[in-house]
Design a protein around this motif. Sequence first.
Motif, PDB file in Angstrom:
ATOM      1  N   HIS A  68      27.459   5.580  82.468  1.00 23.22           N
ATOM      2  CA  HIS A  68      27.030   5.691  81.082  1.00 23.22           C
ATOM      3  C   HIS A  68      26.007   4.606  80.788  1.00 23.22           C
ATOM      4  O   HIS A  68      25.849   3.641  81.540  1.00 23.22           O
ATOM      5  CB  HIS A  68      28.230   5.537  80.143  1.00 23.22           C
ATOM      6  CG  HIS A  68      29.201   6.678  80.223  1.00 23.22           C
ATOM      7  ND1 HIS A  68      29.083   7.798  79.464  1.00 23.22           N
ATOM      8  CD2 HIS A  68      30.287   6.873  81.007  1.00 23.22           C
ATOM      9  CE1 HIS A  68      30.057   8.638  79.741  1.00 23.22           C
ATOM     10  NE2 HIS A  68      30.812   8.094  80.676  1.00 23.22           N
TER      11      HIS A  68
ATOM     12  N   GLY B 227      33.891  -5.051  65.881  1.00 25.14           N
ATOM     13  CA  GLY B 227      34.992  -4.088  65.966  1.00 25.14           C
ATOM     14  C   GLY B 227      35.838  -4.013  64.713  1.00 25.14           C
ATOM     15  O   GLY B 227      36.983  -3.560  64.776  1.00 25.14           O
TER      16      GLY B 227
ATOM     17  N   LYS C 218      35.625  10.896  64.412  1.00 21.09           N
ATOM     18  CA  LYS C 218      35.888  10.796  65.834  1.00 21.09           C
ATOM     19  C   LYS C 218      34.783  11.481  66.629  1.00 21.09           C
ATOM     20  O   LYS C 218      33.969  12.233  66.086  1.00 21.09           O
ATOM     21  CB  LYS C 218      37.240  11.441  66.180  1.00 21.09           C
ATOM     22  CG  LYS C 218      38.425  10.894  65.385  1.00 21.09           C
ATOM     23  CD  LYS C 218      38.698   9.439  65.698  1.00 21.09           C
ATOM     24  CE  LYS C 218      39.879   8.911  64.901  1.00 21.09           C
ATOM     25  NZ  LYS C 218      40.081   7.464  65.105  1.00 21.09           N
TER      26      LYS C 218
ATOM     27  N   ASP D 245      25.375   9.535  77.678  1.00 26.41           N
ATOM     28  CA  ASP D 245      25.892   8.882  76.472  1.00 26.41           C
ATOM     29  C   ASP D 245      25.883   9.913  75.343  1.00 26.41           C
ATOM     30  O   ASP D 245      24.837  10.508  75.034  1.00 26.41           O
ATOM     31  CB  ASP D 245      25.018   7.685  76.104  1.00 26.41           C
ATOM     32  CG  ASP D 245      25.527   6.970  74.860  1.00 26.41           C
ATOM     33  OD1 ASP D 245      26.401   6.101  75.006  1.00 26.41           O
ATOM     34  OD2 ASP D 245      25.054   7.301  73.756  1.00 26.41           O
TER      35      ASP D 245
ATOM     36  N   THR E  38      31.547   6.469  66.504  1.00 20.34           N
ATOM     37  CA  THR E  38      32.379   6.411  67.712  1.00 20.34           C
ATOM     38  C   THR E  38      32.983   5.032  67.935  1.00 20.34           C
ATOM     39  O   THR E  38      33.972   4.893  68.662  1.00 20.34           O
ATOM     40  CB  THR E  38      31.558   6.789  68.966  1.00 20.34           C
ATOM     41  OG1 THR E  38      30.457   5.875  69.111  1.00 20.34           O
ATOM     42  CG2 THR E  38      31.016   8.209  68.842  1.00 20.34           C
ATOM     43  N   GLY E  39      32.396   3.991  67.312  1.00 18.43           N
ATOM     44  CA  GLY E  39      32.923   2.639  67.467  1.00 18.43           C
ATOM     45  C   GLY E  39      32.589   1.998  68.788  1.00 18.43           C
ATOM     46  O   GLY E  39      33.117   0.943  69.131  1.00 18.43           O
ATOM     47  N   SER E  40      31.708   2.618  69.559  1.00 21.73           N
ATOM     48  CA  SER E  40      31.328   2.082  70.864  1.00 21.73           C
ATOM     49  C   SER E  40      29.836   1.783  70.853  1.00 21.73           C
ATOM     50  O   SER E  40      29.016   2.638  71.185  1.00 21.73           O
ATOM     51  CB  SER E  40      31.664   3.094  71.972  1.00 21.73           C
ATOM     52  OG  SER E  40      31.256   2.628  73.232  1.00 21.73           O
ATOM     53  N   LEU E  41      29.480   0.549  70.425  1.00 22.79           N
ATOM     54  CA  LEU E  41      28.066   0.230  70.262  1.00 22.79           C
ATOM     55  C   LEU E  41      27.339   0.094  71.596  1.00 22.79           C
ATOM     56  O   LEU E  41      26.206   0.526  71.750  1.00 22.79           O
ATOM     57  CB  LEU E  41      27.909  -1.056  69.454  1.00 22.79           C
ATOM     58  CG  LEU E  41      28.447  -1.016  68.015  1.00 22.79           C
ATOM     59  CD1 LEU E  41      28.114  -2.323  67.294  1.00 22.79           C
ATOM     60  CD2 LEU E  41      27.883   0.158  67.231  1.00 22.79           C
ATOM     61  N   ARG E  42      27.972  -0.558  72.571  1.00 26.62           N
ATOM     62  CA  ARG E  42      27.363  -0.756  73.898  1.00 26.62           C
ATOM     63  C   ARG E  42      25.955  -1.364  73.786  1.00 26.62           C
ATOM     64  O   ARG E  42      24.990  -0.834  74.324  1.00 26.62           O
ATOM     65  CB  ARG E  42      27.298   0.555  74.685  1.00 26.62           C
ATOM     66  CG  ARG E  42      28.653   1.116  75.078  1.00 26.62           C
ATOM     67  CD  ARG E  42      28.497   2.422  75.843  1.00 26.62           C
ATOM     68  NE  ARG E  42      29.759   2.992  76.217  1.00 26.62           N
ATOM     69  CZ  ARG E  42      30.409   2.748  77.350  1.00 26.62           C
ATOM     70  NH1 ARG E  42      29.884   1.905  78.223  1.00 26.62           N
ATOM     71  NH2 ARG E  42      31.562   3.325  77.624  1.00 26.62           N
TER      72      ARG E  42
ATOM     73  N   SER F 208      29.116  -9.276  72.271  1.00 27.57           N
ATOM     74  CA  SER F 208      30.556  -9.465  72.113  1.00 27.57           C
ATOM     75  C   SER F 208      30.856  -9.909  70.696  1.00 27.57           C
ATOM     76  O   SER F 208      29.967 -10.364  69.944  1.00 27.57           O
ATOM     77  CB  SER F 208      31.060 -10.519  73.094  1.00 27.57           C
ATOM     78  OG  SER F 208      30.513 -11.792  72.783  1.00 27.57           O
TER      79      SER F 208
ATOM     80  N   SER G 297      26.267   9.677  71.984  1.00 24.36           N
ATOM     81  CA  SER G 297      25.462   9.355  70.800  1.00 24.36           C
ATOM     82  C   SER G 297      23.974   9.541  71.074  1.00 24.36           C
ATOM     83  O   SER G 297      23.242  10.110  70.249  1.00 24.36           O
ATOM     84  CB  SER G 297      25.736   7.916  70.352  1.00 24.36           C
ATOM     85  OG  SER G 297      27.083   7.754  70.003  1.00 24.36           O
TER      86      SER G 297
ATOM     87  N   LYS H 219      26.762   5.823  66.869  1.00 23.77           N
ATOM     88  CA  LYS H 219      27.434   4.667  67.464  1.00 23.77           C
ATOM     89  C   LYS H 219      28.457   4.084  66.496  1.00 23.77           C
ATOM     90  O   LYS H 219      29.553   3.672  66.880  1.00 23.77           O
ATOM     91  CB  LYS H 219      26.407   3.593  67.845  1.00 23.77           C
ATOM     92  CG  LYS H 219      25.566   3.924  69.060  1.00 23.77           C
ATOM     93  CD  LYS H 219      26.398   3.903  70.315  1.00 23.77           C
ATOM     94  CE  LYS H 219      25.576   4.100  71.561  1.00 23.77           C
ATOM     95  NZ  LYS H 219      26.407   4.153  72.780  1.00 23.77           N
TER      96      LYS H 219
END
Length: 544
Positions: free
Chosen positions: A424, A45, A53, A79, A139-143, A147, A81, A136
Motif C-alpha cells: 500500500h 488519532g 467506515k 490505496d 478511514t482514519g488512516s492518514l499514512r 506520528s 482513498s 483519509k
Amino acid sequence: MNRFAWLLDRLAYEPRRNAKLALIADYLRTTPDPDRGLALAAMTGGLVFRNAKAGLIRALIAERTDPVLFALSYDYVGDLSETVALMWPGQHGANDVPHLPDVAAGLRNAGKTELPRLVASWLDALDETGRWALLKLITGSLRIGVSARLAKTAAASLGGVPADEVEQVWHGLEPPYTALFDWLEGRATRPEADDPAPFRPVMLSHPIEDGDFEKLDPAAFSAEWKWDGIRVQAVSGTRPDGTRLTRLFSRTGEDIAGAFPDLVEALTQDGALDGELLVMREGAVQSFNTLQQRLNRKTVTVKMLDEYPAHIRVYDLLADGSDDIRALPLMERRARLETFLGRLGSDRFDLSATIPFANWGELAAARADPAVAGAAADAEAVEGCMIKRRDSPYLPGRPKGYWWKWKREARLVDCVLMYAQRGHGKRSSFYSDFTFGVWRTTPDSDELVPVGKAYFGFTDEELVELDRYVRKNTQNRFGPVREVTHTIESGLVFEVAFEGLQRSTRHKSGLAMRFPRISRIRWDKPPREADRIEALEQLLPAGG
C-alpha cells in the motif's frame, strides 16, 4: 478543507522530520480555531466517526464507476482513498467547498441513512486532493509519515515548551483543543485535568546494540524481564464525593477496563500502576496466544473469566494515592511500589522481579537462559530484558539514555515463498507482502504449508528484485494475490526471523509465527533444502 488537504498532501511527500515539524507548526500557527484543533486531532488519532467506515466509501464508488474498472484500479494504486479520489466523477461548482469543522460535525452527527448523501455532496465539491484528504479523514488512516508524538511536538513549539509538557496534559483535553492553544499562545494558564484516574503518558525504551554497552556503567542500571504480554496502566482514584473510579488503559490511552472486570475489582487502592497484562494459571504465565482470548472484547463471560484469569506483572508506580511520584528516581518508586502491592494484597498483581548481575556478561547469560536466571517456569513468556537507570525519572515518550530493551535472539527458519501481494502507499506498485511455508510429508509426496506472512526486513533494492521475481514466476492468480512457483526444485527461499511460535487452527500448517520478518533472501539455496514442519514444532513452548 482545502488548506487541511494541502497540509496532508505536503506531509505525505516530505521525508524530512524537521521539515514535517515546520509544516505542521506553520499550519497550527496560521489556521484559526477550531480548524487547527481538528487537524491536530486527525494527526494524533483523536477523531473517530462511528458511522463513517471504509464500507461506505466502497458503496458510494460502486454506484458511480464500473466495478471491474474500480477493482483493477484499486489493485494497481493499492490505496482505497487515493483510488476513489482519482476515479470520483466530481461535479465542481455543484456544492460549496466544505469547511473542516462542518465535515467533522457532519461525520459525527449524521445518521447511517443520511451520511452517504452528505459524503457524496462533499466529494462532488472537492478536487482530487481534497477528496483524498476527506477520505483519509473518514478511514482514519492518514499514512502521511506523522506520528502522534511528532504532531504534539509541533504544537508544543507554538509556546516554546517541551513536547513532554504537552504529553502531560494531553489526555485531559478534547478536540478541538482550544484550552491547549490558549495555553501555548499565552492567553491562559496550563490546563489541568481534574480526573481522579487519568491516563499518564507511557515511558518507552530504546533497543540496545552491542556498542552501547561500552558506554554504560552496569552499576548504574538495574534489569528485569521483558514479558510477552500487553503494556497497560491500571489507575484508581477517588472522586470528591468519595466514590472510586478505576480504569485500565492500553499503552496508547484507550480504556479497556470493560473487558477486564477481574482486574478492576482487584485494584482497591488509589494509585497508578504500569505493568504487563498477562494470563496466569496456577501461578504460571501463559502464552500470548492465550492472552489474545481476552483482548479486543467489549464484554466477557463468566466462563472466560474463569478460564483466562487476567494478571498484571507490575513494572512501576506512577502515583501513590494522590501523590504523583513520576519525578522520583526509579529505585525510590520501586520501593514505594513494593509497599503499595503489600497494601493491595491481591494475587492479580505482582512485582516484576529484578535480574541480579554484576557486569554485562552476566546479564547476557541470564538473557540467554531465563529459566536458570530466575524466570523458572515462566521462561517461555520472556521476550528479553529491560535495562533501566536506577536514577531515572518516569518521562513520557522515548527519552534517550534511561531505559533500554534487549530482546532475546530471534529464531530463524528457512521457508519457501508461496504467494505475493502488492503493498500500500509507496509500495502499491510492488509485490511486497509475502506468504511463505515449510515442507510437510504426506502419504503421496511432500507439500508446502504456509506458516507466516511478512512485508519487511528487506532493502528497497531487494524489493525491486523480489517484485521482478514474482512477476516472472507467477503460476496462478487469485484476485490481487499471485501464486509464485514453489516446487522441490524451483522456488525462492527466505530466511525468516520470528519472535515466537504457537499452535493455530486458522492455518493449514497448524502453526503461526509471531512478528515474522524476512531476515535474508537465500538466492543460493534450493527449495528442497528449506526447513520442515517438524523443525518448527520443536520450537513450540513446552505444552504448546
